[in-house]
Design a protein around this motif. Structure first.
Motif, PDB file in Angstrom:
ATOM      1  N   ILE A   1      -5.153   4.933   3.065  1.00  0.00           N
ATOM      2  CA  ILE A   1      -3.769   5.347   3.287  1.00  0.00           C
ATOM      3  C   ILE A   1      -3.550   5.727   4.747  1.00  0.00           C
ATOM      4  CG2 ILE A   1      -2.002   7.029   2.643  1.00  0.00           C
ATOM      5  CD1 ILE A   1      -2.645   4.990   0.463  1.00  0.00           C
ATOM      6  N   HIS A   2      -4.510   6.420   5.325  1.00  0.00           N
ATOM      7  CA  HIS A   2      -4.370   6.822   6.728  1.00  0.00           C
ATOM      8  C   HIS A   2      -4.316   5.603   7.638  1.00  0.00           C
ATOM      9  CE1 HIS A   2      -5.836   8.723  10.605  1.00  0.00           C
ATOM     10  NE2 HIS A   2      -4.753   9.421  10.305  1.00  0.00           N
ATOM     11  N   GLU A   3      -5.153   4.615   7.388  1.00  0.00           N
ATOM     12  CA  GLU A   3      -5.142   3.407   8.207  1.00  0.00           C
ATOM     13  C   GLU A   3      -3.834   2.636   8.021  1.00  0.00           C
ATOM     14  OE1 GLU A   3      -5.469   0.509  10.713  1.00  0.00           O
ATOM     15  OE2 GLU A   3      -6.787   2.266  10.704  1.00  0.00           O
ATOM     16  N   ALA A   4      -3.292   2.629   6.804  1.00  0.00           N
ATOM     17  CA  ALA A   4      -2.007   1.969   6.575  1.00  0.00           C
ATOM     18  C   ALA A   4      -0.904   2.679   7.358  1.00  0.00           C
ATOM     19  CB  ALA A   4      -1.690   1.942   5.084  1.00  0.00           C
ATOM     20  N   MET A   5      -0.940   4.007   7.401  1.00  0.00           N
ATOM     21  CA  MET A   5       0.056   4.752   8.168  1.00  0.00           C
ATOM     22  C   MET A   5      -0.050   4.415   9.649  1.00  0.00           C
ATOM     23  SD  MET A   5       0.711   8.880   8.505  1.00  0.00           S
ATOM     24  CE  MET A   5      -0.701   9.148   9.594  1.00  0.00           C
ATOM     25  N   LEU A   6      -1.268   4.355  10.176  1.00  0.00           N
ATOM     26  CA  LEU A   6      -1.452   4.018  11.583  1.00  0.00           C
ATOM     27  C   LEU A   6      -1.019   2.578  11.868  1.00  0.00           C
ATOM     28  CD1 LEU A   6      -4.867   5.740  12.376  1.00  0.00           C
ATOM     29  CD2 LEU A   6      -2.556   6.613  12.764  1.00  0.00           C
TER      30      LEU A   6
ATOM     31  N   MET B   1      -1.814  13.202   0.854  1.00  0.00           N
ATOM     32  CA  MET B   1      -2.253  14.421   1.541  1.00  0.00           C
ATOM     33  C   MET B   1      -2.582  15.518   0.536  1.00  0.00           C
ATOM     34  SD  MET B   1      -0.045  15.147   5.000  1.00  0.00           S
ATOM     35  CE  MET B   1      -1.111  16.558   5.351  1.00  0.00           C
ATOM     36  N   ILE B   2      -1.773  15.626  -0.506  1.00  0.00           N
ATOM     37  CA  ILE B   2      -1.980  16.683  -1.504  1.00  0.00           C
ATOM     38  C   ILE B   2      -3.251  16.422  -2.310  1.00  0.00           C
ATOM     39  CG2 ILE B   2      -1.025  17.699  -3.602  1.00  0.00           C
ATOM     40  CD1 ILE B   2       1.780  17.232  -2.316  1.00  0.00           C
ATOM     41  N   THR B   3      -3.423  15.199  -2.785  1.00  0.00           N
ATOM     42  CA  THR B   3      -4.633  14.912  -3.566  1.00  0.00           C
ATOM     43  C   THR B   3      -5.883  15.027  -2.705  1.00  0.00           C
ATOM     44  OG1 THR B   3      -4.369  12.522  -3.177  1.00  0.00           O
ATOM     45  CG2 THR B   3      -3.413  13.431  -5.201  1.00  0.00           C
ATOM     46  N   TYR B   4      -5.791  14.624  -1.442  1.00  0.00           N
ATOM     47  CA  TYR B   4      -6.913  14.767  -0.518  1.00  0.00           C
ATOM     48  C   TYR B   4      -7.259  16.247  -0.343  1.00  0.00           C
ATOM     49  CZ  TYR B   4      -9.665  14.423   3.795  1.00  0.00           C
ATOM     50  OH  TYR B   4     -10.660  14.534   4.741  1.00  0.00           O
TER      51      TYR B   4
ATOM     52  N   THR C   1       0.815  -1.214   0.000  1.00  0.00           N
ATOM     53  CA  THR C   1       0.000   0.000   0.000  1.00  0.00           C
ATOM     54  C   THR C   1       0.849   1.265   0.000  1.00  0.00           C
ATOM     55  OG1 THR C   1      -1.765  -1.134   1.203  1.00  0.00           O
ATOM     56  CG2 THR C   1      -1.798   1.271   1.248  1.00  0.00           C
ATOM     57  N   LEU C   2       1.900   1.268   0.816  1.00  0.00           N
ATOM     58  CA  LEU C   2       2.664   2.503   1.023  1.00  0.00           C
ATOM     59  C   LEU C   2       3.976   2.545   0.244  1.00  0.00           C
ATOM     60  CD1 LEU C   2       2.174   2.935   4.884  1.00  0.00           C
ATOM     61  CD2 LEU C   2       0.909   4.038   3.026  1.00  0.00           C
ATOM     62  N   GLY C   3       4.558   1.400  -0.036  1.00  0.00           N
ATOM     63  CA  GLY C   3       5.827   1.386  -0.760  1.00  0.00           C
ATOM     64  C   GLY C   3       6.860   0.535  -0.069  1.00  0.00           C
ATOM     65  N   ASP C   4       7.845   0.117  -0.837  1.00  0.00           N
ATOM     66  CA  ASP C   4       8.868  -0.804  -0.345  1.00  0.00           C
ATOM     67  C   ASP C   4      10.041  -0.098   0.312  1.00  0.00           C
ATOM     68  OD1 ASP C   4       8.906  -3.492  -0.113  1.00  0.00           O
ATOM     69  OD2 ASP C   4       9.517  -3.924  -2.163  1.00  0.00           O
ATOM     70  N   THR C   5      10.247   1.164   0.001  1.00  0.00           N
ATOM     71  CA  THR C   5      11.413   1.885   0.511  1.00  0.00           C
ATOM     72  C   THR C   5      10.979   3.104   1.309  1.00  0.00           C
ATOM     73  OG1 THR C   5      11.613   3.377  -1.393  1.00  0.00           O
ATOM     74  CG2 THR C   5      12.698   1.204  -1.561  1.00  0.00           C
TER      75      THR C   5
END
Length: 336
Positions: A243-248, A227-230, A211-215
């Motif tokens: 995306i927010h839930e993945a960050m948490l 955040m920008i597109t939101y 979801t967020l990326g490998d690096t």
């Protein structure tokens, strides 16, 4: 027109509808003459950068206490990474970069030595409690400049105290810092943990990497871009739910794999005991505080002022003070 007036006119032309314009600030606690060269938010940014509290951030723990290596983050490098992320978002959304940067640079000025371990120690022993966001506000309002504070604008102070906790900043620029702070520390703590060998890339849950990326760079890019597109879509500050839930979830991974029970945190208990001992000592020997701290007691309690003094210490200064107060000195019969 002065340079400042031209800058303010440019803000009115190019910034978006929700931006906090410098010309419309709610002002300062103590009125001062406008600077002919800088807007009020540019002036606040400069005041923070030139403060003693900002300089001390270079020797305050971010996560890893006394790491062996030159590339681990300290509180200052974390602050600069938050400012970079926040400015990127503010610029893309046509918000006030100067206000955003000032809040970012000031948001952790009240952090203790030894990071959140130090914060927990002071919260344990201080009868009034201790929270670093409130202490950051106290630094800029009450402690800096021999008790006069930095006299920052209302918008910067609001953003500083609201960067964490349940209260939302009243400017969009301040709300950016809440997210930029998390984006920065979640990802750079993983980067530092990988460097230290505490975790491997494969330990990060696969669904979060998908979801967020490998690096490190990919994850930050995903979060900032979202955040920008939101913001472009809604006019507000936030992230899409997925995306927010993945960050948490990534933050929860950090708590399980980095922050708790690893060898990187083996010194936390000692650091906490040391700060509790310093608090107890100075609470009982208030006359040994420096004069600029003792004078704060004209309006503040003994407990709060002792917290002020300890929270303002750097890691190495607190260790030096502990040794001075509690470690017996070697006796040399040949000394005069």
């Amino acid at each position: 027109m002065t340079v400042r007036e031209r800058l303010e006119a440019r803000e009115a032309q190019v910034l978006g509808k929700g931006a906090a314009l410098a010309a419309h600030t709610r002002g300062r606690e103590r009125e001062i003459a406008p600077c002919p060269m800088r807007t009020c938010y540019q002036r606040d940014r400069d005041r923070i950068i030139h403060s003693k509290a900002f300089r001390r951030l270079s020797n305050k723990t971010q996560v890893f206490i006394s790491p062996e290596g030159d590339h681990y983050r300290a509180r200052l490098t974390h602050t600069l990474e938050v400012a970079q992320i926040a400015r990127t978002v503010a610029r893309a959304l046509c918000l006030n970069e100067d206000l955003t940067e000032a809040i970012a640079l000031g948001h952790d000025l009240g952090h203790t030595p030894f990071g959140h371990a130090g914060e927990a120690a002071l919260n344990d022993v201080c009868e009034e409690g201790f929270r670093h966001n409130e202490q950051s506000l106290r630094v800029v309002e009450r402690i800096e400049h021999d008790g006069r504070g930095l006299n920052l604008t209302w918008e910067v102070r609001d953003g500083i105290v609201c960067h964490t906790g349940g209260k939302k900043a009243q400017t969009l620029e301040g709300q950016i810092i809440h997210f930029a702070d998390r984006i920065a520390y979640i990802n750079h703590d993983i980067d530092d943990a990988l460097r230290a060998g505490l975790i491997r890339q494969a330990d990060i849950p696969g669904e979060l990497r998908a979801t967020l990326g490998d690096t490190h760079g990919q994850r930050i890019d995903t979060l900032v871009s979202n955040m920008i597109t939101y913001g472009e879509r809604t006019g507000g500050i936030g992230m899409d739910a997925e995306i927010h839930e993945a960050m948490l979830a990534l933050r929860r991974f950090n708590f399980q794999s980095i922050y708790k029970g690893t060898k990187a945190q083996a010194e936390e208990a000692r650091a906490m005991d040391m700060l509790r001992a310093l608090y107890g000592y100075f609470y009982g020997h208030i006359d040994e505080l420096p004069e600029d701290y003792r004078q704060l007691m004209d309006r503040d309690s003994r407990a709060r002022v002792v917290c002020d003094y300890i929270a303002c210490m750097t890691d190495r200064y607190s260790i030096m003070m502990y040794k001075k107060l509690f470690i017996p000195k070697s006796w040399n019969p040949f000394d005069d």
